[in-house]
Design a protein around this motif. Sequence first.
Motif, PDB file in Angstrom:
ATOM      1  N   ALA A 180       7.652 -26.303  -7.001  1.00  0.00           N
ATOM      2  CA  ALA A 180       7.995 -27.721  -7.028  1.00  0.00           C
ATOM      3  C   ALA A 180       9.130 -27.973  -6.041  1.00  0.00           C
ATOM      4  CB  ALA A 180       8.411 -28.129  -8.440  1.00  0.00           C
ATOM      5  N   ASP A 181       8.770 -28.563  -4.907  1.00  0.00           N
ATOM      6  CA  ASP A 181       9.746 -28.883  -3.863  1.00  0.00           C
ATOM      7  C   ASP A 181       9.189 -30.036  -3.050  1.00  0.00           C
ATOM      8  OD1 ASP A 181      11.286 -28.810  -1.339  1.00  0.00           O
ATOM      9  OD2 ASP A 181      12.095 -26.938  -2.134  1.00  0.00           O
ATOM     10  N   ASP A 182      10.029 -31.009  -2.718  1.00  0.00           N
ATOM     11  CA  ASP A 182       9.558 -32.153  -1.953  1.00  0.00           C
ATOM     12  C   ASP A 182       9.342 -31.821  -0.479  1.00  0.00           C
ATOM     13  OD1 ASP A 182      12.454 -31.932  -2.089  1.00  0.00           O
ATOM     14  OD2 ASP A 182      12.549 -33.765  -0.910  1.00  0.00           O
ATOM     15  N   ASN A 183       9.773 -30.653  -0.040  1.00  0.00           N
ATOM     16  CA  ASN A 183       9.617 -30.237   1.354  1.00  0.00           C
ATOM     17  C   ASN A 183       8.393 -29.327   1.482  1.00  0.00           C
ATOM     18  OD1 ASN A 183       9.830 -28.802   3.840  1.00  0.00           O
ATOM     19  ND2 ASN A 183      12.019 -29.262   3.908  1.00  0.00           N
ATOM     20  N   GLN A 184       7.348 -29.824   2.135  1.00  0.00           N
ATOM     21  CA  GLN A 184       6.105 -29.056   2.275  1.00  0.00           C
ATOM     22  C   GLN A 184       6.343 -27.739   3.011  1.00  0.00           C
ATOM     23  OE1 GLN A 184       2.954 -30.946   4.492  1.00  0.00           O
ATOM     24  NE2 GLN A 184       1.454 -29.444   3.844  1.00  0.00           N
ATOM     25  N   GLU A 185       7.206 -27.740   4.009  1.00  0.00           N
ATOM     26  CA  GLU A 185       7.476 -26.515   4.771  1.00  0.00           C
ATOM     27  C   GLU A 185       8.059 -25.431   3.870  1.00  0.00           C
ATOM     28  OE1 GLU A 185      10.092 -25.081   8.608  1.00  0.00           O
ATOM     29  OE2 GLU A 185       9.495 -27.178   8.473  1.00  0.00           O
ATOM     30  N   SER A 193       3.705 -18.037   1.607  1.00  0.00           N
ATOM     31  CA  SER A 193       3.444 -16.971   2.572  1.00  0.00           C
ATOM     32  C   SER A 193       4.281 -15.737   2.261  1.00  0.00           C
ATOM     33  CB  SER A 193       3.731 -17.476   3.981  1.00  0.00           C
ATOM     34  OG  SER A 193       3.488 -16.466   4.922  1.00  0.00           O
ATOM     35  N   LEU A 194       5.543 -15.922   1.988  1.00  0.00           N
ATOM     36  CA  LEU A 194       6.439 -14.808   1.651  1.00  0.00           C
ATOM     37  C   LEU A 194       5.949 -14.070   0.413  1.00  0.00           C
ATOM     38  CD1 LEU A 194       9.244 -13.388   2.142  1.00  0.00           C
ATOM     39  CD2 LEU A 194      10.163 -15.060   0.535  1.00  0.00           C
ATOM     40  N   ILE A 195       5.578 -14.804  -0.603  1.00  0.00           N
ATOM     41  CA  ILE A 195       5.132 -14.181  -1.852  1.00  0.00           C
ATOM     42  C   ILE A 195       3.808 -13.453  -1.652  1.00  0.00           C
ATOM     43  CG2 ILE A 195       4.338 -14.663  -4.203  1.00  0.00           C
ATOM     44  CD1 ILE A 195       6.487 -16.976  -4.195  1.00  0.00           C
ATOM     45  N   GLU A 196       2.854 -14.100  -0.995  1.00  0.00           N
ATOM     46  CA  GLU A 196       1.527 -13.503  -0.793  1.00  0.00           C
ATOM     47  C   GLU A 196       1.561 -12.273   0.112  1.00  0.00           C
ATOM     48  OE1 GLU A 196      -1.833 -16.937  -1.089  1.00  0.00           O
ATOM     49  OE2 GLU A 196      -0.593 -16.938   0.711  1.00  0.00           O
ATOM     50  N   LYS A 197       2.314 -12.344   1.190  1.00  0.00           N
ATOM     51  CA  LYS A 197       2.254 -11.292   2.211  1.00  0.00           C
ATOM     52  C   LYS A 197       3.271 -10.177   2.021  1.00  0.00           C
ATOM     53  CE  LYS A 197       0.321 -14.434   5.553  1.00  0.00           C
ATOM     54  NZ  LYS A 197       0.532 -15.271   6.700  1.00  0.00           N
ATOM     55  N   ILE A 198       4.417 -10.468   1.405  1.00  0.00           N
ATOM     56  CA  ILE A 198       5.473  -9.462   1.331  1.00  0.00           C
ATOM     57  C   ILE A 198       5.777  -9.032  -0.101  1.00  0.00           C
ATOM     58  CG2 ILE A 198       7.924  -9.021   1.826  1.00  0.00           C
ATOM     59  CD1 ILE A 198       7.598 -10.883   4.266  1.00  0.00           C
ATOM     60  N   ILE A 199       5.917  -9.985  -1.001  1.00  0.00           N
ATOM     61  CA  ILE A 199       6.373  -9.646  -2.353  1.00  0.00           C
ATOM     62  C   ILE A 199       5.231  -9.199  -3.263  1.00  0.00           C
ATOM     63  CG2 ILE A 199       7.532 -10.543  -4.403  1.00  0.00           C
ATOM     64  CD1 ILE A 199       9.078 -12.390  -2.437  1.00  0.00           C
ATOM     65  N   ALA A 256       3.877 -28.997  -6.330  1.00  0.00           N
ATOM     66  CA  ALA A 256       4.330 -30.296  -6.813  1.00  0.00           C
ATOM     67  C   ALA A 256       5.336 -30.815  -5.796  1.00  0.00           C
ATOM     68  CB  ALA A 256       4.960 -30.179  -8.193  1.00  0.00           C
ATOM     69  N   GLU A 257       5.114 -32.054  -5.332  1.00  0.00           N
ATOM     70  CA  GLU A 257       5.987 -32.647  -4.325  1.00  0.00           C
ATOM     71  C   GLU A 257       7.175 -33.375  -4.930  1.00  0.00           C
ATOM     72  OE1 GLU A 257       3.729 -35.195  -1.785  1.00  0.00           O
ATOM     73  OE2 GLU A 257       2.434 -33.567  -1.093  1.00  0.00           O
ATOM     74  N   SER A 258       7.177 -33.517  -6.255  1.00  0.00           N
ATOM     75  CA  SER A 258       8.258 -34.251  -6.922  1.00  0.00           C
ATOM     76  C   SER A 258       8.433 -33.706  -8.341  1.00  0.00           C
ATOM     77  CB  SER A 258       7.926 -35.739  -6.992  1.00  0.00           C
ATOM     78  OG  SER A 258       6.824 -35.945  -7.866  1.00  0.00           O
ATOM     79  N   ALA A 259       9.560 -34.069  -8.933  1.00  0.00           N
ATOM     80  CA  ALA A 259       9.803 -33.707 -10.329  1.00  0.00           C
ATOM     81  C   ALA A 259       8.725 -34.330 -11.217  1.00  0.00           C
ATOM     82  CB  ALA A 259      11.196 -34.156 -10.761  1.00  0.00           C
ATOM     83  N   ASP A 260       8.357 -35.589 -10.936  1.00  0.00           N
ATOM     84  CA  ASP A 260       7.318 -36.264 -11.729  1.00  0.00           C
ATOM     85  C   ASP A 260       6.006 -35.490 -11.718  1.00  0.00           C
ATOM     86  OD1 ASP A 260       8.802 -38.402 -12.639  1.00  0.00           O
ATOM     87  OD2 ASP A 260       8.199 -39.743 -11.025  1.00  0.00           O
ATOM     88  N   GLU A 261       5.610 -35.034 -10.532  1.00  0.00           N
ATOM     89  CA  GLU A 261       4.345 -34.300 -10.412  1.00  0.00           C
ATOM     90  C   GLU A 261       4.414 -32.973 -11.172  1.00  0.00           C
ATOM     91  OE1 GLU A 261       1.269 -32.527  -7.071  1.00  0.00           O
ATOM     92  OE2 GLU A 261       2.997 -33.682  -6.401  1.00  0.00           O
ATOM     93  N   ALA A 262       5.524 -32.267 -11.064  1.00  0.00           N
ATOM     94  CA  ALA A 262       5.673 -30.999 -11.783  1.00  0.00           C
ATOM     95  C   ALA A 262       5.634 -31.227 -13.291  1.00  0.00           C
ATOM     96  CB  ALA A 262       6.983 -30.319 -11.378  1.00  0.00           C
ATOM     97  N   ILE A 263       6.342 -32.230 -13.744  1.00  0.00           N
ATOM     98  CA  ILE A 263       6.371 -32.548 -15.176  1.00  0.00           C
ATOM     99  C   ILE A 263       4.978 -32.937 -15.661  1.00  0.00           C
ATOM    100  CG2 ILE A 263       7.244 -34.228 -16.857  1.00  0.00           C
ATOM    101  CD1 ILE A 263       9.939 -34.107 -15.232  1.00  0.00           C
ATOM    102  N   SER A 264       4.257 -33.700 -14.878  1.00  0.00           N
ATOM    103  CA  SER A 264       2.895 -34.094 -15.238  1.00  0.00           C
ATOM    104  C   SER A 264       1.995 -32.868 -15.401  1.00  0.00           C
ATOM    105  CB  SER A 264       2.330 -35.033 -14.173  1.00  0.00           C
ATOM    106  OG  SER A 264       1.003 -35.363 -14.451  1.00  0.00           O
ATOM    107  N   ARG A 265       2.097 -31.914 -14.473  1.00  0.00           N
ATOM    108  CA  ARG A 265       1.296 -30.684 -14.572  1.00  0.00           C
ATOM    109  C   ARG A 265       1.621 -29.934 -15.867  1.00  0.00           C
ATOM    110  NH1 ARG A 265      -1.379 -28.634 -10.386  1.00  0.00           N
ATOM    111  NH2 ARG A 265      -1.306 -29.688  -8.384  1.00  0.00           N
ATOM    112  N   LEU A 266       2.897 -29.851 -16.183  1.00  0.00           N
ATOM    113  CA  LEU A 266       3.314 -29.133 -17.391  1.00  0.00           C
ATOM    114  C   LEU A 266       2.852 -29.857 -18.654  1.00  0.00           C
ATOM    115  CD1 LEU A 266       6.864 -28.230 -16.106  1.00  0.00           C
ATOM    116  CD2 LEU A 266       5.026 -26.592 -16.573  1.00  0.00           C
TER     117      LEU A 266
END
Length: 123
Positions: free
Chosen positions: A6-11, A18-24, A35-45
């Motif tokens: 959940a972060d409003d910054n797509q980058e 990428s870091l999680i998939e390829k390295i960790i 989730a691009e916003s707190a609202d979206e994350a809360i809705s998913r939960l």
Amino acid sequence: MKILIADDNQEVRLILKSLIEKIILPNQNTSFSDAESADEAISRLRRGEEYDAVIIDYDMPANGEGLAVVAITRERLPKARIALMSGRMDVEIGNLAAHAGADVALSKPANAQQWSEFLTGPH
């Protein structure tokens, strides 16, 4: 492992994935939700979506900041790993994160070792 970022910054979301998939967590069955916003994350939960780990930005637009997402995540998914991250992390934000239920508070950008410890270390 199923992870919500959940972060409003797509980058930031793309870099973390990428870091999680390829390295960790290479060669593991890892899936991501965004989730691009707190609202979206809360809705998913609130819809009952299940995650093993949730990574939350402290400063997000819409329904406040990431602390609300941390608290709801801890309530809905008590066994999930929860990280709160911020580009302006300090002791106060770290304490607020811990009080809301986060397992860890990380500065942006956190390094691969910090993310690895969060995702694979003892819980």
